[in-house]
Scaffold this motif. Sequence first.
Motif, PDB file in Angstrom:
ATOM      1  N   TYR A  31     -29.587 -24.493 -29.781  1.00  0.00           N
ATOM      2  CA  TYR A  31     -30.597 -25.134 -30.624  1.00  0.00           C
ATOM      3  C   TYR A  31     -30.573 -24.572 -32.044  1.00  0.00           C
ATOM      4  O   TYR A  31     -30.713 -25.325 -33.018  1.00  0.00           O
ATOM      5  CB  TYR A  31     -31.980 -24.986 -30.005  1.00  0.00           C
ATOM      6  N   ALA A  32     -30.358 -23.266 -32.178  1.00  0.00           N
ATOM      7  CA  ALA A  32     -30.239 -22.682 -33.517  1.00  0.00           C
ATOM      8  C   ALA A  32     -29.039 -23.274 -34.248  1.00  0.00           C
ATOM      9  O   ALA A  32     -29.105 -23.585 -35.446  1.00  0.00           O
ATOM     10  CB  ALA A  32     -30.109 -21.165 -33.423  1.00  0.00           C
ATOM     11  N   ALA A  33     -27.925 -23.450 -33.521  1.00  0.00           N
ATOM     12  CA  ALA A  33     -26.733 -24.057 -34.118  1.00  0.00           C
ATOM     13  C   ALA A  33     -27.008 -25.490 -34.557  1.00  0.00           C
ATOM     14  O   ALA A  33     -26.559 -25.929 -35.624  1.00  0.00           O
ATOM     15  CB  ALA A  33     -25.575 -24.017 -33.118  1.00  0.00           C
ATOM     16  N   MET A  34     -27.755 -26.222 -33.745  1.00  0.00           N
ATOM     17  CA  MET A  34     -28.111 -27.594 -34.101  1.00  0.00           C
ATOM     18  C   MET A  34     -28.924 -27.643 -35.389  1.00  0.00           C
ATOM     19  O   MET A  34     -28.656 -28.456 -36.280  1.00  0.00           O
ATOM     20  CB  MET A  34     -28.917 -28.244 -32.963  1.00  0.00           C
ATOM     21  N   LEU A  35     -29.920 -26.765 -35.496  1.00  0.00           N
ATOM     22  CA  LEU A  35     -30.775 -26.775 -36.681  1.00  0.00           C
ATOM     23  C   LEU A  35     -29.987 -26.377 -37.930  1.00  0.00           C
ATOM     24  O   LEU A  35     -30.199 -26.944 -39.011  1.00  0.00           O
ATOM     25  CB  LEU A  35     -31.975 -25.845 -36.478  1.00  0.00           C
ATOM     26  N   ALA A  36     -29.077 -25.422 -37.770  1.00  0.00           N
ATOM     27  CA  ALA A  36     -28.235 -25.043 -38.900  1.00  0.00           C
ATOM     28  C   ALA A  36     -27.380 -26.227 -39.343  1.00  0.00           C
ATOM     29  O   ALA A  36     -27.229 -26.499 -40.540  1.00  0.00           O
ATOM     30  CB  ALA A  36     -27.355 -23.850 -38.534  1.00  0.00           C
ATOM     31  N   LEU A 188     -28.088 -30.483 -24.491  1.00  0.00           N
ATOM     32  CA  LEU A 188     -28.170 -29.406 -25.469  1.00  0.00           C
ATOM     33  C   LEU A 188     -26.847 -28.653 -25.542  1.00  0.00           C
ATOM     34  O   LEU A 188     -26.340 -28.344 -26.625  1.00  0.00           O
ATOM     35  CB  LEU A 188     -29.312 -28.467 -25.077  1.00  0.00           C
ATOM     36  N   LEU A 189     -26.281 -28.389 -24.379  1.00  0.00           N
ATOM     37  CA  LEU A 189     -24.997 -27.701 -24.295  1.00  0.00           C
ATOM     38  C   LEU A 189     -23.892 -28.499 -24.985  1.00  0.00           C
ATOM     39  O   LEU A 189     -23.063 -27.930 -25.714  1.00  0.00           O
ATOM     40  CB  LEU A 189     -24.648 -27.465 -22.827  1.00  0.00           C
ATOM     41  N   SER A 190     -23.861 -29.795 -24.778  1.00  0.00           N
ATOM     42  CA  SER A 190     -22.853 -30.646 -25.417  1.00  0.00           C
ATOM     43  C   SER A 190     -22.941 -30.567 -26.936  1.00  0.00           C
ATOM     44  O   SER A 190     -21.921 -30.475 -27.631  1.00  0.00           O
ATOM     45  CB  SER A 190     -23.021 -32.100 -24.965  1.00  0.00           C
ATOM     46  N   LYS A 191     -24.164 -30.591 -27.462  1.00  0.00           N
ATOM     47  CA  LYS A 191     -24.360 -30.472 -28.912  1.00  0.00           C
ATOM     48  C   LYS A 191     -23.872 -29.118 -29.407  1.00  0.00           C
ATOM     49  O   LYS A 191     -23.192 -29.018 -30.435  1.00  0.00           O
ATOM     50  CB  LYS A 191     -25.841 -30.653 -29.244  1.00  0.00           C
ATOM     51  N   GLY A 192     -24.249 -28.063 -28.678  1.00  0.00           N
ATOM     52  CA  GLY A 192     -23.858 -26.722 -29.090  1.00  0.00           C
ATOM     53  C   GLY A 192     -22.360 -26.512 -29.035  1.00  0.00           C
ATOM     54  O   GLY A 192     -21.770 -25.886 -29.919  1.00  0.00           O
ATOM     55  N   TYR A 193     -21.731 -27.071 -27.995  1.00  0.00           N
ATOM     56  CA  TYR A 193     -20.287 -26.892 -27.848  1.00  0.00           C
ATOM     57  C   TYR A 193     -19.527 -27.622 -28.947  1.00  0.00           C
ATOM     58  O   TYR A 193     -18.489 -27.145 -29.425  1.00  0.00           O
ATOM     59  CB  TYR A 193     -19.830 -27.392 -26.473  1.00  0.00           C
ATOM     60  N   ALA A 194     -20.049 -28.761 -29.381  1.00  0.00           N
ATOM     61  CA  ALA A 194     -19.411 -29.512 -30.466  1.00  0.00           C
ATOM     62  C   ALA A 194     -19.419 -28.706 -31.763  1.00  0.00           C
ATOM     63  O   ALA A 194     -18.541 -28.878 -32.621  1.00  0.00           O
ATOM     64  CB  ALA A 194     -20.124 -30.845 -30.670  1.00  0.00           C
ATOM     65  N   ILE A 195     -20.382 -27.815 -31.905  1.00  0.00           N
ATOM     66  CA  ILE A 195     -20.496 -26.992 -33.115  1.00  0.00           C
ATOM     67  C   ILE A 195     -19.756 -25.666 -32.958  1.00  0.00           C
ATOM     68  O   ILE A 195     -19.017 -25.240 -33.859  1.00  0.00           O
ATOM     69  CB  ILE A 195     -21.981 -26.724 -33.441  1.00  0.00           C
TER      70      ILE A 195
END
Length: 247
Positions: A31-36, A188-195
């Motif tokens: 989630y922190a990675a998403m917000l960044a 959430l994991l999919s979003k984080g892994y993409a980053i």
Amino acid sequence: MGRKQASASVAATTRPAAVCIVSGGLDSVCYAAMLAREGFDIHMITFAYGQRAAREIRAARRFARLLGAGDYKIVDIGFMRSLYGRSNALTDRSQKLSREFEQSLVVPIRNAIFITIASAWAMSIDARVVAYGAHAGDVPHYADCRPAFASALASALNMADADSIASGKRHEIEVTSPAARGMDKSALLSKGYAILGDRLFETWSCYSDGVRAGKSGYVHCGVCESCINRKMAFKAANIGDRTRYAA
């Protein structure tokens, strides 16, 4: 460039700030990675509350550097362990960690404590957002992961400093989470892994401090509820799990 033009240019490039509560586990790191990625200037905070899994704090420190957090704080509230006593298995090392959800995994109002402290920091640095990693799968079991709780707590915290907010000295804060966006752990994991790619396997999810695996160090136990949820999330997201487990 004139003074007015320079001021306008600075204002246009100023990013909103968010204080991210990060444990070092999958959910909060993603989630922190998403917000960044969404354009927030992230500040990260981790709590040492007497938890068995001290390795998660090391992971959080690593991701604070990786995500370029503007500031990072580890807040020692280890005294909470003595207050919690035998109320939960995450701070009481004498209790067995369950494979499935049980009430022994609920640390009394843990997120309320974390969010309150993080909000004090947010209000002090003019961050408008406080974020934590609660996702939709947490909602049935953990009351302090529910969006209604987060909204109510944000209202109470803003009320607690209402005069400063009314005067313009401080701003209201919003408490946000993946659960508030309707996201479950695999999404959430999919979003984080993409980053973050394979760096995501450096997160620490195990409720214990791991199992010694020879000279290679410690690995996830693989059998506590959190490890099992981690395995299931990677499978649901169709991402090969490179986490090292003891079982």
